[in-house]
Motif scaffolding. Sequence first.
Motif, PDB file in Angstrom:
ATOM      1  N   THR A 190      -6.767   3.513  -8.159  1.00 37.47           N
ATOM      2  CA  THR A 190      -6.584   2.975  -6.808  1.00 37.47           C
ATOM      3  C   THR A 190      -6.269   1.483  -6.822  1.00 37.47           C
ATOM      4  O   THR A 190      -5.567   0.992  -5.948  1.00 37.47           O
ATOM      5  CB  THR A 190      -7.857   3.202  -5.971  1.00 37.47           C
ATOM      6  OG1 THR A 190      -8.969   2.588  -6.636  1.00 37.47           O
ATOM      7  CG2 THR A 190      -8.143   4.683  -5.797  1.00 37.47           C
ATOM      8  N   SER A 191      -6.823   0.774  -7.803  1.00 44.02           N
ATOM      9  CA  SER A 191      -6.607  -0.678  -7.910  1.00 44.02           C
ATOM     10  C   SER A 191      -6.532  -1.007  -9.385  1.00 44.02           C
ATOM     11  O   SER A 191      -7.313  -0.460 -10.169  1.00 44.02           O
ATOM     12  CB  SER A 191      -7.787  -1.460  -7.310  1.00 44.02           C
ATOM     13  OG  SER A 191      -7.975  -1.134  -5.962  1.00 44.02           O
TER      14      SER A 191
ATOM     15  N   GLN B  52      -7.103   1.298   0.425  1.00 42.69           N
ATOM     16  CA  GLN B  52      -6.525   1.215  -0.920  1.00 42.69           C
ATOM     17  C   GLN B  52      -7.354   2.050  -1.891  1.00 42.69           C
ATOM     18  O   GLN B  52      -6.828   2.896  -2.594  1.00 42.69           O
ATOM     19  CB  GLN B  52      -6.456  -0.232  -1.403  1.00 42.69           C
ATOM     20  CG  GLN B  52      -5.951  -0.344  -2.845  1.00 42.69           C
ATOM     21  CD  GLN B  52      -5.602  -1.755  -3.250  1.00 42.69           C
ATOM     22  OE1 GLN B  52      -5.465  -2.643  -2.433  1.00 42.69           O
ATOM     23  NE2 GLN B  52      -5.440  -1.967  -4.551  1.00 42.69           N
TER      24      GLN B  52
ATOM     25  N   ASP C 161      -8.751   6.838   1.043  1.00 39.57           N
ATOM     26  CA  ASP C 161      -7.524   7.391   1.622  1.00 39.57           C
ATOM     27  C   ASP C 161      -7.818   8.399   2.719  1.00 39.57           C
ATOM     28  O   ASP C 161      -7.050   9.307   2.962  1.00 39.57           O
ATOM     29  CB  ASP C 161      -6.681   8.041   0.527  1.00 39.57           C
ATOM     30  CG  ASP C 161      -7.432   9.172  -0.175  1.00 39.57           C
ATOM     31  OD1 ASP C 161      -8.557   9.497   0.255  1.00 39.57           O
ATOM     32  OD2 ASP C 161      -6.887   9.722  -1.150  1.00 39.57           O
TER      33      ASP C 161
ATOM     34  N   GLN D 252       0.823  -1.201   0.000  1.00 38.42           N
ATOM     35  CA  GLN D 252       0.000   0.000   0.000  1.00 38.42           C
ATOM     36  C   GLN D 252       0.862   1.258   0.000  1.00 38.42           C
ATOM     37  O   GLN D 252       0.564   2.224  -0.691  1.00 38.42           O
ATOM     38  CB  GLN D 252      -0.967  -0.002   1.194  1.00 38.42           C
ATOM     39  CG  GLN D 252      -1.978   1.133   1.164  1.00 38.42           C
ATOM     40  CD  GLN D 252      -2.770   1.178  -0.145  1.00 38.42           C
ATOM     41  OE1 GLN D 252      -3.175   0.147  -0.686  1.00 38.42           O
ATOM     42  NE2 GLN D 252      -2.947   2.385  -0.694  1.00 38.42           N
ATOM     43  N   GLU D 253       1.950   1.232   0.755  1.00 40.61           N
ATOM     44  CA  GLU D 253       2.848   2.395   0.729  1.00 40.61           C
ATOM     45  C   GLU D 253       3.426   2.600  -0.665  1.00 40.61           C
ATOM     46  O   GLU D 253       3.659   3.725  -1.101  1.00 40.61           O
ATOM     47  CB  GLU D 253       3.985   2.222   1.737  1.00 40.61           C
ATOM     48  CG  GLU D 253       3.585   2.600   3.150  1.00 40.61           C
ATOM     49  CD  GLU D 253       4.778   2.718   4.089  1.00 40.61           C
ATOM     50  OE1 GLU D 253       4.763   3.616   4.927  1.00 40.61           O
ATOM     51  OE2 GLU D 253       5.713   1.893   3.981  1.00 40.61           O
TER      52      GLU D 253
ATOM     53  N   ARG E 164       1.872   1.808  -3.507  1.00 36.72           N
ATOM     54  CA  ARG E 164       0.816   2.450  -4.306  1.00 36.72           C
ATOM     55  C   ARG E 164       0.731   3.938  -3.989  1.00 36.72           C
ATOM     56  O   ARG E 164       0.653   4.777  -4.887  1.00 36.72           O
ATOM     57  CB  ARG E 164      -0.549   1.828  -3.969  1.00 36.72           C
ATOM     58  CG  ARG E 164      -0.747   0.425  -4.440  1.00 36.72           C
ATOM     59  CD  ARG E 164      -2.147  -0.068  -4.038  1.00 36.72           C
ATOM     60  NE  ARG E 164      -2.181  -1.510  -4.124  1.00 36.72           N
ATOM     61  CZ  ARG E 164      -2.182  -2.332  -3.073  1.00 36.72           C
ATOM     62  NH1 ARG E 164      -2.226  -1.870  -1.840  1.00 36.72           N
ATOM     63  NH2 ARG E 164      -2.154  -3.637  -3.253  1.00 36.72           N
ATOM     64  N   ASP E 165       0.741   4.242  -2.697  1.00 36.30           N
ATOM     65  CA  ASP E 165       0.633   5.642  -2.287  1.00 36.30           C
ATOM     66  C   ASP E 165       1.819   6.456  -2.808  1.00 36.30           C
ATOM     67  O   ASP E 165       1.678   7.617  -3.180  1.00 36.30           O
ATOM     68  CB  ASP E 165       0.575   5.748  -0.764  1.00 36.30           C
ATOM     69  CG  ASP E 165      -0.734   5.211  -0.197  1.00 36.30           C
ATOM     70  OD1 ASP E 165      -1.718   5.141  -0.954  1.00 36.30           O
ATOM     71  OD2 ASP E 165      -0.763   4.851   0.997  1.00 36.30           O
TER      72      ASP E 165
ATOM     73  N   HIS F  36      -7.919  -9.583  -3.980  1.00 38.29           N
ATOM     74  CA  HIS F  36      -8.029  -8.198  -4.445  1.00 38.29           C
ATOM     75  C   HIS F  36      -8.642  -8.131  -5.846  1.00 38.29           C
ATOM     76  O   HIS F  36      -9.478  -7.283  -6.135  1.00 38.29           O
ATOM     77  CB  HIS F  36      -6.652  -7.538  -4.449  1.00 38.29           C
ATOM     78  CG  HIS F  36      -6.216  -7.065  -3.101  1.00 38.29           C
ATOM     79  ND1 HIS F  36      -5.274  -6.090  -2.927  1.00 38.29           N
ATOM     80  CD2 HIS F  36      -6.606  -7.445  -1.866  1.00 38.29           C
ATOM     81  CE1 HIS F  36      -5.090  -5.881  -1.625  1.00 38.29           C
ATOM     82  NE2 HIS F  36      -5.891  -6.698  -0.969  1.00 38.29           N
TER      83      HIS F  36
END
Lengths: 410, 947
Positions: free
Chosen positions: B891-892, B812, B815, A120-121, A123-124, B799
């Motif tokens: 986002t995905s 995810q 935010d 996740q980090e 992606r961020d 996912h």
Amino acid sequence: MAPRTPGADLPEHPTWLWHSPDPKSSYDVVIVGGGGHGLATAYYLAVNHGITNMAVLEKGWLAGGNMARNTAIIRSNYLWDESAGLYEHALKLWEGLEEELDYPLLFSQRGVLNLAHSLQEKRDSVRRVEANRLNGVDAEWLDPQQVAEICPILNTSEDLRYPVLGATWQPRAGIAKHDHVAWGFARALDRMGVDLVQGCEVTGFERVGDRVVGVETTRGPIRAGKVAMAAAGRTSVLTDTLGLRLPIQSHPLQALVSELLEPVHPTVVMSNSVHVYVSQAHKGELVLGAGIDSYNSYSQRGAFHTIEREMAAAVELFPMFARAHVLRTWGGVVDVTPDASAIMGMTPFENLYVNCGWGTGGFKATPGVGWCFAHTVAHDEPHPLNAPFSLERFTTGALVDEHGAAGVAH
Amino acid sequence: MSNEFRLADGGRIDRDRPVRFDFEGQQLQGYAGDTLASALLANGVHRVATSNKYGRPRGIMAAGAEEPNALVQVEAPFPEPMLPATTVEVRDGLQASGLPGKGRLATEEDPARYDTMHTHCDVLVVGAGPAGLAAALSAARSGARVIVADADTEFGGSLLGSGQTLDGRAATDWVRRTTAELAEHPEVRLLPRTTVFGYYEDNYLVALEHRGDDASSRQRIWRMRAREVVLATGAHERPLVFSGNDRPGIMLAGSARTYVNRYAVLPGRRAVVFTTNDSAYAAAIDLHDAGVEIVAVVDAREVVSTYWASLCVERGIRIHASTGVVSTSGTDRITSAHLSSLGPEGNHPTSVRQVVTCDLLLVSGGWNPAVHLHSQARGSVRFAEDIGAFVPDGTDQAARSAGAVTGVLATGKCLTSGAEAGRDAARAAGFDAELARVPDSKHAPILAARHLWVVPGSGDSDGTTQFVDLARDATVADVRRAVAAGMDNVEHVKRYTTIGTAHDQGKTSGTLSTGVIAEVLGVGVGELGTTTFRAPYTPVTFAALAGRERGDLYDPVRVTAMHDWHVEQGALFENVGQWKRPWYYPHSGEDMETAVLRECYAVRSGVGMQDVSTLGKIDVQGPDAAEFLDLVYTNKMSTLKVGRIRYGLMCTADGMVFDDGTVTRTAEHRYLISTTSGGAANVLAHLEDWLQTEWTHLRVHLTSVTEHWATIALVGPESRQVLADVAPELDVDNDGFGFMTWQEGNVAGVHARVCRISFSGELAFEINVPWWYGREVWEVLMAGGRPYGITPYGTETMHVLRAEKGFPIVGQDTDGTITPHDLGMSWAVSKKKDDFLGKRSFSRPDTARTDRKHLVGLLPEDTNLVLPEGAQIVEQPELGEPPVPMLGHVTSSYRSAVLGSGFALAVVKGGRDRVGETLYSPVGDRPVPVTVTEPVFYDKEGARRDG
């Protein structure tokens, strides 16, 4: 052994810095708080807006609050447009500030790595890099091998508890020497005839209806055409006297330094999940910080376990730091807003302006804050860059939430 | 060289245990009990280091942690930077060299272990000199739990080096007897080699114990909570400021005395003693008696002590009153001291000079109480005119200071004040303590000192070799320059000159620099005050502070009951919070994408199984549980019937999605709620926060039960059959076991709670069994599913499957800036409830906007393309100059087995009104076209849910 003089190449401070005048009874503008933000605001009020009948009031010694306590990291790789706009403006000012102030600020654009340790980090981080690039902020996403090339002493092996999965890289980021920055502004202000008044604590406001006309201080009342607050965590204590509640909470934030060491660390590394940030200052000491202490406090000291956890993170990421020594720890008071972004702009009171809530990001914004806050005070309306950081946003909901996706606490 | 400066006998070194060490390539010998400094002096080595800024030769100034000069780099047994030679114990194989200002870090990994101890005590005594030992004795005899910590290798403090007598016998006898008695008290813990370096709130003190390179832990942090604290931290001798006051061979008088008495080392042959007070006379006498020629005692005072004068006269030592050392000569070592008459106090000095050859200059400018810990604990200090230094002046902690730290310098008084402090501390801690008898000591009358900051008439009028802070090479000239620049505050001068910022944090220079600044400014020393004292008192290694929290122990690794099975199957793992979750299970030769496509296909077409034990589980109980859950979820939970399950969203007060999960009503007053794996702890804290601060009237108890249950998601069209096979008692039919209900029953012989919930859109059962049975049930299901091609799958497949259905993952696809409405989940926001967290915020103008960022689907025009997660979305194919307006971000993003293409979820400004539009996403530097879609890509009708 040939004697070396590692400290000798540091520039000396100038032979004259500032006077310490008594306050006059009246000024066009009074700035509450003689830290980096107060000094920078006064500077740009003078330089950009021609206002010099002005005093900066400081309750302690000049630039002795967070300006003297931060880890001096400068970067502009923030996620949101609003933040990137302000911090990037600040960074551009930093890039010319040494020359403008004619003061050795030791501004060193050695780059900053913000590490990612989870998917996740990652992606961020990619999201932030992509946003930065479209906002004109230099940014790259680096894989672990590229990270290792920039900072070879960083542990990028896969058997770390939380391996480095990559990092964002802002080459134009870096560090400066905090005192030099404050003193550079102060000297310039002193030369322009602005009063820097130390040991003068503002305790309240003089007002006529909803118009502020001056301040009460421990050294008597001072009339003022305009009052600009740049007092960080103390801001809410002061606005309470007006019945104005600000959404800020004050927390301790600690930092520490090691002894002087031969150069080992070429850049700035920040990690949020193995929480520590570290650079090596010009003289050779490692300068480290981490997260805020979770409780609220106005005391400039924190708790020991925060330091222990920070050192665990430091040794985890930099095994070679194991036998470096902590020489000194200290604490500042950081004022944190609900969305982790600052408040800068107008207040419900005429002629009263507020700048606070910078949390852990205040130092790097210093010249940008000064520029925009000066504009706000001079024009009685926010500069476009700080318009999004109004107090009203907590009512409208137009937050600039930097603790979610930004994944960066400072 | 072989110990030519070592006395034939005496001292506390162990002459039966010689050790060999290496200093800058020289093989030298010392003895057990030596510090590196004493061993170097015994070998005639005085020049130890090079100064930080000017590269000047520097020697050994002190005998303890206050040493500003003699910094060494240890190379063996393991590299450690910047240690004062005065604190390094010599041992065989020690290899060190003098430091030129900067230390070096090892490039290899530190093999040593560091650990931490937690302890409580009634009375903590910091410092085991005369005051500390007397305090410990009073306290220990009362039965109190006492800890005595001292930095030195043995207890005794100044008594070890002073050669004085107590009760007519060597003071070290009293130290030995006292230490022995303390050691016999069962409630007393003695911690030599332990420096108390931090004093935090509520009598929480931390110490560093040096346990040695051969110990199981090299260094140990002691975290100590004390009812009462006695600070017997002693005092540091203050140097004097004159030209060339930094040369090797210039030493604090008391330290020289320590070298002679404790280490049996002569720090020189021919010494000048320069003092402003009585204390240095004892050093002159001891050194003389040990064989050092004392060429002159130079006393700044007009009138000197008759007591000490007579002792000097007996020995033929000449005293120069009203005289000062104003400068020195020598390069690698002092060769002469230059004396000048100072005249009476306040008068200008005359220019009369006398040059005295010497190889040792002892200095004493008085004593600075070590108020560091007292000050760290927010105790105030005041300037005591009699000793010319700052002393403790009140504290809010349950603490008292005793001995030299209070400004009392005579041993007898230190002993008495210690014994009293120990008794008072024990009494305050609730013990019936009596004053321990203190031994008689010889009491020399003390004549008032003269406080000299800069020695008047020092030859170097520009002050460039008058060092105020030797460790930072900061001089009187630097102070003058700072003051001339307008600095009138110690903090500013410190920052201007760097005084007090070195490894020693100004132990010898602190008060001195304040004095010099005051003198330059023309104000009183007391007016200026000190800079802030901060932890640590002496430097502490990073590794000691990190303790055991390194490597695997940096953060707990949490694994599920089935973890070993996943490992055996070759799963790769993802860190999710502290959990290790199987990411995917590659078959031989498969890359991640191939493995995930296979796993996805297996679930959609047959049956798959995922370990979902890591999802947070909170047991919510109490008569007000329903009301509570109505307040914390956006949707209504009080109407949920026992036996049923509802999906729920939680928001923070600002209306942004905080977490999601299922709510299972297990009884009238009992719910089991699930959270995201990474969010479990935060959710519990969030709920407790509201319960404990805002809704204290609600009768609700929360218990984390995540680890009570192992949870298996059995997913896919064949899942019903697999379950039926292993749980024949269970009614698995759709009619008997409807979607969003739960049942209890035997699964694989284990009592289980089975829930019909699905995060993939497929028919699915979530089987919860006690943690202990997790692997067993998992394996039975695996075996039972084999005929159906059951496939274990990991988080990545999960996912993909949920994204195909448009189910967001909190954290995810959100935010902290996304509302339920933004997610298109207004259906989960109750319009009937009076209140819930976030409700008010939904009416705020910005939150109520209809053009906020919405969760949408994206299909790249190039069906082969998988957009990078995090990629931004823009309106136009041409980017133009920055800043480029951004509409949102991906986002995905995955490749879908069932769609046969790449697809993505994104949040896009006004996204729901853009469905069908073409937007662009910069991939690399190339904006690629994407089509905005509804976020549900697969089985929009939900036909597959019931199998």
